[in-house]
Design a protein around this motif. Structure first.
Motif, PDB file in Angstrom:
ATOM      1  N   ALA A   1      -4.579   7.991   7.767  1.00  0.00           N
ATOM      2  CA  ALA A   1      -4.622   9.128   7.394  1.00  0.00           C
ATOM      3  C   ALA A   1      -3.369   9.860   6.668  1.00  0.00           C
ATOM      4  CB  ALA A   1      -4.964  10.103   8.580  1.00  0.00           C
ATOM      5  N   PRO A  25      -8.748   4.422  -2.990  1.00  0.00           N
ATOM      6  CA  PRO A  25      -8.580   5.063  -1.665  1.00  0.00           C
ATOM      7  C   PRO A  25     -10.160   4.916  -0.900  1.00  0.00           C
ATOM      8  CG  PRO A  25      -8.835   6.752  -3.304  1.00  0.00           C
ATOM      9  CD  PRO A  25      -8.529   5.596  -4.160  1.00  0.00           C
ATOM     10  N   ARG A  78      -0.542  13.830  -4.120  1.00  0.00           N
ATOM     11  CA  ARG A  78       0.156  13.171  -5.391  1.00  0.00           C
ATOM     12  C   ARG A  78      -1.021  13.689  -6.395  1.00  0.00           C
ATOM     13  NH1 ARG A  78      -1.352   8.505  -7.726  1.00  0.00           N
ATOM     14  NH2 ARG A  78      -0.444   8.297  -9.621  1.00  0.00           N
ATOM     15  N   ARG A 108      -1.363   8.130   4.883  1.00  0.00           N
ATOM     16  CA  ARG A 108      -1.438   7.388   3.356  1.00  0.00           C
ATOM     17  C   ARG A 108      -2.357   8.053   2.536  1.00  0.00           C
ATOM     18  NH1 ARG A 108       1.624   5.625   7.335  1.00  0.00           N
ATOM     19  NH2 ARG A 108       3.621   4.543   6.399  1.00  0.00           N
ATOM     20  N   ARG A 109      -3.564   8.285   3.146  1.00  0.00           N
ATOM     21  CA  ARG A 109      -4.573   9.213   2.309  1.00  0.00           C
ATOM     22  C   ARG A 109      -4.028  10.459   2.027  1.00  0.00           C
ATOM     23  NH1 ARG A 109      -9.156  11.600   2.982  1.00  0.00           N
ATOM     24  NH2 ARG A 109      -8.879  11.407   5.522  1.00  0.00           N
ATOM     25  N   ILE A 147       0.827   4.240  -2.938  1.00  0.00           N
ATOM     26  CA  ILE A 147       0.464   5.504  -2.483  1.00  0.00           C
ATOM     27  C   ILE A 147       1.493   6.399  -3.601  1.00  0.00           C
ATOM     28  CG2 ILE A 147       0.812   7.430  -0.856  1.00  0.00           C
ATOM     29  CD1 ILE A 147      -1.538   5.602  -0.350  1.00  0.00           C
ATOM     30  N   GLU A 202     -10.688   4.471   7.882  1.00  0.00           N
ATOM     31  CA  GLU A 202     -10.316   5.373   8.645  1.00  0.00           C
ATOM     32  C   GLU A 202     -11.533   6.005   9.457  1.00  0.00           C
ATOM     33  OE1 GLU A 202      -8.654   8.492   6.335  1.00  0.00           O
ATOM     34  OE2 GLU A 202      -8.242   9.731   8.124  1.00  0.00           O
ATOM     35  N   LEU A 210      -9.997   2.617   2.108  1.00  0.00           N
ATOM     36  CA  LEU A 210      -9.129   3.064   2.823  1.00  0.00           C
ATOM     37  C   LEU A 210      -9.730   4.279   3.827  1.00  0.00           C
ATOM     38  CD1 LEU A 210      -6.060   2.303   3.265  1.00  0.00           C
ATOM     39  CD2 LEU A 210      -5.362   4.442   1.912  1.00  0.00           C
ATOM     40  N   VAL A 228       0.873  -1.303  -0.034  1.00  0.00           N
ATOM     41  CA  VAL A 228      -0.041  -0.091   0.054  1.00  0.00           C
ATOM     42  C   VAL A 228       0.823   1.101  -0.038  1.00  0.00           C
ATOM     43  CG1 VAL A 228      -1.686   1.489   1.441  1.00  0.00           C
ATOM     44  CG2 VAL A 228      -1.786  -1.062   1.069  1.00  0.00           C
ATOM     45  N   ASP A 229       1.875   1.336   0.847  1.00  0.00           N
ATOM     46  CA  ASP A 229       2.958   2.461   1.001  1.00  0.00           C
ATOM     47  C   ASP A 229       3.360   2.689  -0.406  1.00  0.00           C
ATOM     48  OD1 ASP A 229       2.924   3.577   3.348  1.00  0.00           O
ATOM     49  OD2 ASP A 229       4.402   2.352   4.290  1.00  0.00           O
ATOM     50  N   LEU A 276      -0.887  11.471   1.693  1.00  0.00           N
ATOM     51  CA  LEU A 276       0.012  11.478   0.533  1.00  0.00           C
ATOM     52  C   LEU A 276      -0.714  11.297  -0.649  1.00  0.00           C
ATOM     53  CD1 LEU A 276       2.660   9.225   2.382  1.00  0.00           C
ATOM     54  CD2 LEU A 276       3.038  11.591   1.693  1.00  0.00           C
ATOM     55  N   TRP A 277      -1.660  10.352  -0.528  1.00  0.00           N
ATOM     56  CA  TRP A 277      -2.187   9.957  -2.170  1.00  0.00           C
ATOM     57  C   TRP A 277      -2.882  11.334  -2.663  1.00  0.00           C
ATOM     58  CZ3 TRP A 277      -7.175   9.708  -3.876  1.00  0.00           C
ATOM     59  CH2 TRP A 277      -7.437   9.043  -5.177  1.00  0.00           C
TER      60      TRP A 277
END
Lengths: 110, 110
Positions: B87, A76, B96, B89-90, A28, A83, A79, A24-25, B92-93
């Motif tokens: 949170a 996302p 991007r 990761r989201r 991203i 969250e 995700l 996942v990382d 960062l996404w």
DNA sequence: TAGAAACTAAAGTATTCGCTTAAGTATTGT
DNA sequence: ACAATACTTAAGCGAATACTTTAGTTTCTA
């Protein structure tokens, strides 16, 4: 028997493994092929494929095969749902603490 | 070999089970005894105890035994850590996606 | 102080998980 | 055409999960 929260089972289960969180990382940062995802993991390629299958089943990752390479990317939505499940509980917990503190303040002069 | 993210394994693993999420949901309202937690679950008491052991091992729940009853309550720190992992990761996404959109805007006049 | 209540410990079982190796199938470059 | 590349399928295996039942232990209550 269908449960509305079954997708959360899959999402949290998927996130519970360090190799899958590493995938996942990586995703991203942007889409990647299966071999690119496998490269940093100390594991056989079929092992990585199985992790990807778990991630796809949970809806965290989607992929598309073009020619001989499969390109994976993050989705996302799930995700965010995971969250939010946590965020809602934490909010409820904090709200309860507030009420508790308020109650203690109101009754402290006895 | 110790991994810094090992506690996330335990936290997400703990949250991956619907019975354990139900226990967390209940404890959000306030502390409860083992039998109170067990009552709504279609499961034997030892089964519930095992779920509680998983939750305690993850740090999501703490408990204390007074007399013959054990009282369980939420420990929100780990909940917050799990939430933050997602949170970040989201975020960062989304960052991007922003950069990508900006790039497309800057290069669209050709 | 006997019995009920609340938990706990132990053992058993079926299923799932996280890998592996071996043997494929398509695609692509020479 | 042939070999290398990139995945895919299948089978197997040991460990972990999610329960169960049975049999405790401790602590209250009448």
């Amino acid at each position: 028997m269908f449960r509305a929260e079954a997708h959360l089972d899959l999402a949290f289960q998927a996130l519970a493994d360090p190799s899958r969180r590493a995938i996942v990382d990586r995703l991203i940062q942007g889409p990647a092929s299966v071999s690119e995802l496998a490269a940093p993991l100390a594991m056989s390629l079929p092992g990585v494929m199985q992790h990807l299958a778990v991630l796809e089943a949970s809806g965290l990752v989607v992929s598309e095969k073009i020619g001989r390479t499969r390109t994976c990317r993050i989705e996302p939505k799930v995700l965010t749902q995971a969250e939010q499940w946590i965020a809602e509980r934490r909010a409820l917990w904090e709200r309860r603490l507030d009420r508790l503190g308020q109650f203690l303040d109101e009754t402290k002069d006895d």
